[in-house]
Design an enzyme around this catalytic site. Structure first.
Site, short mmCIF file in Angstrom:
data_model
loop_
_atom_site.label_atom_id
_atom_site.label_comp_id
_atom_site.label_asym_id
_atom_site.label_seq_id
_atom_site.Cartn_x
_atom_site.Cartn_y
_atom_site.Cartn_z
N LYS A 52 0.80 -1.17 0.07
CA LYS A 52 0.12 -0.01 -0.19
C LYS A 52 0.88 1.15 0.07
O LYS A 52 0.61 2.02 -0.57
CB LYS A 52 -1.08 0.02 1.17
CG LYS A 52 -2.08 -0.87 1.06
CD LYS A 52 -2.65 -1.48 2.42
CE LYS A 52 -3.84 -2.27 1.94
NZ LYS A 52 -4.41 -3.20 3.24
N GLN A 96 -5.14 -1.93 9.45
CA GLN A 96 -4.81 -3.13 8.61
C GLN A 96 -5.46 -4.30 9.49
O GLN A 96 -5.07 -4.40 10.58
CB GLN A 96 -3.19 -3.40 8.63
CG GLN A 96 -2.96 -4.71 7.83
CD GLN A 96 -3.27 -4.98 6.22
OE1 GLN A 96 -3.26 -3.55 5.69
NE2 GLN A 96 -3.86 -5.85 5.83
N ASP A 119 -11.44 2.29 3.28
CA ASP A 119 -11.65 0.57 3.13
C ASP A 119 -13.00 0.21 2.75
O ASP A 119 -13.26 -0.64 2.39
CB ASP A 119 -11.21 -0.03 4.42
CG ASP A 119 -9.85 -0.96 4.28
OD1 ASP A 119 -9.55 -1.11 3.00
OD2 ASP A 119 -9.18 -1.24 5.17
#
Ligand code: NAD
Length: 282
Positions: A52, A96, A119
């Site tokens: 990322k 995460q 997300d």
């Protein structure tokens, strides 16, 4: 032999488009910044976080990395999210997953400000997707829609079967296919006659989490097959939920693993970061 849907090439195209957009925004004095939080040092998570950061660097998105120790308390994590929620120079916040067991993931996801929820996991983002309002969409299913569209595959009116009903892949996938006017069936571990159900599909999305489970018995001749699964086989090679060789001989188009859905997830995360700036400007 089926046509290969090249996720590597399509994701590269999307990243290049975003790079241009970000450069144009920079020229007008607008910066895009993503904050990535990792708790603990799970090796797979570290690889994802590294990828990322790399994608941010390529596109010109600033990235702030928070690598917190495994023993970080839930409250400490919530405090950091609260701080990032309030910072004008942070556009997107990504935590995460998975988190260590002592931290409640649902609570953490709900703590992220919906305007920074790149997300697309916040209940408000999911609700907006459900009622057809604009908002952040979970990156993997959003990437699959791009794969289909950019490969010229029509969704409207087609029978779409999703195998799997997880919150991050199966359910949002079904909602997105519905938004594109597909006729959608969601199947799962309790579905009876799964092979029969799957064989109805013009577009079959496998998000089961079981290596090579989907053989040609699940696939109608000429269907498009999207493989979301990521596994390592006995030789430590990557494979998907679909038995690629077997299925490729009956379907019309298929995504490989690696190089199919996987690269699209990060491309769509980057897209969400760019979109977050617009959302926050409103
Ligand atoms: P999950 O375990 O949360 O969900 C799996 C779903 O499959 C469940 O809803 C379950 O009902 C269904 N299922 C399980 N066994 C089944 C069976 N025998 N028959 C029918 N349905 C069954 O998994 P997930 O998070 O949705 O991920 C699915 C797969 O996709 C995993 O392999 C994961 O690693 C992969 N994944 C890939 C990406 C990517 O970027 N490519 C992103 C997310 C997940």
């Amino acid at each position: 032999m089926a046509r290969m849907i090249d996720g590597k090439a399509i994701s590269a195209q999307i990243k290049d488009e975003l790079k241009e957009k970000v450069a144009a925004m920079k020229a007008e004095g607008v910066e895009v910044t993503l904050a990535v939080i990792q708790v603990g040092s799970d090796p797979a998570s570290s690889v994802y976080v590294g990828n990322k950061k790399k994608a941010c660097g390529y596109i010109g998105i600033g990235s702030l990395a928070y690598e917190l120790p495994e023993e970080t308390s839930e409250q400490e994590l919530l405090d950091l999210i609260e701080e990032l929620n309030g910072r004008k120079d942070v556009n997107g916040i990504l935590v995460q997953l998975p988190l260590p067991k002592h931290i409640d993931e649902d609570k953490v996801i709900a703590a992220i400000h919906p305007d920074k929820d790149v997300d697309g996991f916040h209940p408000q983002s999911v609700g907006k997707l459900c009622i057809g309002q604009p908002g952040f969409v979970s990156c993997t299913p959003a990437g699959i829609i791009q794969l289909l569209k950019r490969s010229g595959i029509e969704i409207a009116g087609k029978e779409c079967v999703v195998i799997g009903r997880s919150n991050i892949v199966g359910k949002p996938m079904a909602l997105l296919l519905l938004r594109e006017n597909g006729t959608v069936t969601v199947s799962h571990s309790k579905t009876e006659n799964l092979k029969e159900v799957a064989r109805r599909a013009d577009i079959l999305v496998a998000a089961v989490g079981r290596p090579k489970m989907i053989t040609r018995d699940y696939v109608k001749e000429g269907a498009v097959v999207i493989d979301v699964g990521i596994h390592r086989n006995e030789n430590n090679k990557l494979c998907g939920d679909v038995d690629f060789e077997d299925v490729a001989s009956v379907c019309s188009a298929i995504t490989p693993v690696p190089g199919g859905v996987g690269p699209m997830t990060i491309a769509m995360l980057m897209n969400n970061c760019v979109e977050s700036v617009k959302l926050q400007a409103k």
